[in-house]
Design a protein around this motif. Structure first.
Motif, PDB file in Angstrom:
ATOM      1  N   LEU A  50      99.914  16.226 -21.699  1.00 32.45           N
ATOM      2  CA  LEU A  50      99.413  14.979 -21.604  1.00 32.45           C
ATOM      3  C   LEU A  50      97.741  15.077 -21.950  1.00 32.45           C
ATOM      4  O   LEU A  50      97.186  15.880 -21.405  1.00 32.45           O
ATOM      5  N   ILE A  51      97.757  14.313 -23.080  1.00 31.91           N
ATOM      6  CA  ILE A  51      96.172  13.819 -23.108  1.00 31.91           C
ATOM      7  C   ILE A  51      95.360  13.170 -22.391  1.00 31.91           C
ATOM      8  O   ILE A  51      96.042  11.786 -23.008  1.00 31.91           O
ATOM      9  N   LEU A  52      94.837  13.135 -21.702  1.00 36.48           N
ATOM     10  CA  LEU A  52      94.252  12.263 -20.842  1.00 36.48           C
ATOM     11  C   LEU A  52      92.449  11.753 -20.926  1.00 36.48           C
ATOM     12  O   LEU A  52      91.692  13.169 -20.779  1.00 36.48           O
ATOM     13  N   LEU A  75     103.495  20.424 -16.123  1.00 31.66           N
ATOM     14  CA  LEU A  75     103.486  19.072 -17.505  1.00 31.66           C
ATOM     15  C   LEU A  75     102.044  20.045 -18.004  1.00 31.66           C
ATOM     16  O   LEU A  75     101.137  19.802 -16.491  1.00 31.66           O
ATOM     17  N   LYS A  76     101.447  20.276 -19.075  1.00 31.87           N
ATOM     18  CA  LYS A  76     100.037  20.560 -19.387  1.00 31.87           C
ATOM     19  C   LYS A  76      99.433  19.456 -19.292  1.00 31.87           C
ATOM     20  O   LYS A  76      99.996  18.623 -19.739  1.00 31.87           O
ATOM     21  N   ILE A  77      98.301  19.419 -19.515  1.00 31.42           N
ATOM     22  CA  ILE A  77      97.266  18.204 -19.330  1.00 31.42           C
ATOM     23  C   ILE A  77      95.934  18.782 -19.769  1.00 31.42           C
ATOM     24  O   ILE A  77      94.831  19.493 -19.041  1.00 31.42           O
ATOM     25  N   ILE A  78      95.527  18.086 -20.732  1.00 32.64           N
ATOM     26  CA  ILE A  78      94.008  18.281 -21.745  1.00 32.64           C
ATOM     27  C   ILE A  78      92.918  16.997 -21.360  1.00 32.64           C
ATOM     28  O   ILE A  78      93.970  16.023 -21.925  1.00 32.64           O
ATOM     29  N   ALA A  95      90.433  19.926 -11.143  1.00 33.07           N
ATOM     30  CA  ALA A  95      91.717  20.029 -10.363  1.00 33.07           C
ATOM     31  C   ALA A  95      92.377  19.806 -10.680  1.00 33.07           C
ATOM     32  O   ALA A  95      93.456  19.316 -11.230  1.00 33.07           O
ATOM     33  N   LYS A  96      92.590  20.968 -11.801  1.00 35.61           N
ATOM     34  CA  LYS A  96      93.562  22.088 -12.088  1.00 35.61           C
ATOM     35  C   LYS A  96      94.006  21.211 -14.008  1.00 35.61           C
ATOM     36  O   LYS A  96      95.154  21.881 -14.688  1.00 35.61           O
ATOM     37  N   ALA A  97      92.852  20.876 -14.732  1.00 34.58           N
ATOM     38  CA  ALA A  97      93.175  20.718 -16.042  1.00 34.58           C
ATOM     39  C   ALA A  97      93.220  21.441 -16.822  1.00 34.58           C
ATOM     40  O   ALA A  97      92.823  22.949 -16.630  1.00 34.58           O
ATOM     41  N   ASP A  98      94.346  21.930 -17.428  1.00 33.76           N
ATOM     42  CA  ASP A  98      94.767  22.927 -18.314  1.00 33.76           C
ATOM     43  C   ASP A  98      94.177  23.225 -19.201  1.00 33.76           C
ATOM     44  O   ASP A  98      93.401  24.394 -19.960  1.00 33.76           O
TER      45      ASP A  98
END
Length: 204
Positions: A50-52, A75-78, A95-98
Motif C-alpha cells: 500500500l502506498i499511502l 501488507l507492506k506500507i509506504i 505507526a510502523k510504516a515500512d
C-alpha cells in the motif's frame, strides 16, 4: 507485486501508477481517493503493498496505518507526505510504516524504497530521519491529532466525535497543547502552527 495507491490527488496518483507499471513486476490493482473506502479495498484486494498519502480526506491516516499493520501484518506500507514536521514524520514511523518518504522526492528513491520493504527492510529518506532527529515539540501523538483537527477548523465537539473522545477530554488536551506551545488563545495557536510549519501537507 500487487499495489494499492491511496492518494486524493488524481494527477499525482496517475503519475505514480505510470511509474510503477513501467516496472515489469508491479501492478496497480486499486486506486483510492479517501480513507473511508481504503479499509474495504485492502480487505478485498489482498495486496502486497500500500502506498499511502498522509493527508487524505475521510479519517486519520496514521490511525489507519496502525490498524492495517496490526490487522494485515504481511501488507507492506509506504507513507508519502508533503509534511516537513519531524513530529508528523515520527508519527508515521511509530505507526510502523515500512517506509516514509517526502512527496518532493525523486522516483528512483521510491522504487528503491519499494525494493527494500519487499525484502523485509525499512526505508526512511535522509530528510525524514534528519527532521525526526530535530524534533523539539513536546506534544504527544494524541495532542498532535487534536491540534491538526483544530487547525483544520473543527470545533471541540467535532474533534471529540472524530476521535471517539468526550468533549471534556478534548478540552483538557487543548489546554495542555496551548500550555506546551506557550499560547493563550485560538488565534495565537493557529499562528504558532503556521510558524512551526507543522501541517504543510494541509496545503498540498
Amino acid at each position: 507485486m500487487r499495489i494499492i495507491l491511496a492518494d486524493d490527488h488524481a494527477i499525482f496518483r496517475e503519475g505514480l501508477k505510470l511509474l510503477l507499471q513501467s516496472q515489469y513486476d508491479k501492478e496497480v490493482i486499486a486506486e483510492v481517493d479517501n480513507l473511508e473506502n481504503l479499509k474495504t479495498e485492502i480487505h478485498k484486494q489482498h495486496a502486497d503493498l500500500l502506498i499511502l498519502d498522509y493527508h487524505m480526506p475521510g479519517g486519520d491516516a496514521v490511525a489507519l496505518l496502525s490498524y492495517c499493520k496490526k490487522r494485515y501484518p504481511e501488507l507492506k506500507i509506504i507513507a508519502l507526505t508533503g509534511a516537513q514536521s519531524g513530529q508528523i514524520l515520527k508519527q508515521l514511523v511509530s505507526a510502523k510504516a515500512d517506509a516514509v518518504l517526502l512527496k518532493d522526492g525523486v522516483s528512483a528513491e521510491l522504487l528503491f524504497a519499494i525494493q527494500q520493504v519487499m525484502l523485509g527492510k525499512s526505508y526512511f529518506s535522509d530528510t525524514v530521519k534528519n527532521n525526526i532527529a530535530d524534533i523539539d515539540l513536546p506534544l504527544s501523538s494524541r495532542e498532535l491529532q487534536i491540534l491538526k483537527l483544530i487547525f483544520s477548523g473543527f470545533v471541540n465537539r467535532e474533534v471529540a466525535d472524530k476521535l471517539a473522545l468526550s468533549p471534556k477530554t478534548v478540552d483538557k488536551h487543548r489546554e495542555n497543547i496551548m500550555r506546551k506551545l506557550h499560547v493563550n488563545n485560538l488565534v495565537e495557536l493557529i499562528n504558532k502552527v503556521h510558524q512551526l510549519k507543522l501541517f504543510s501537507d494541509v496545503y498540498d
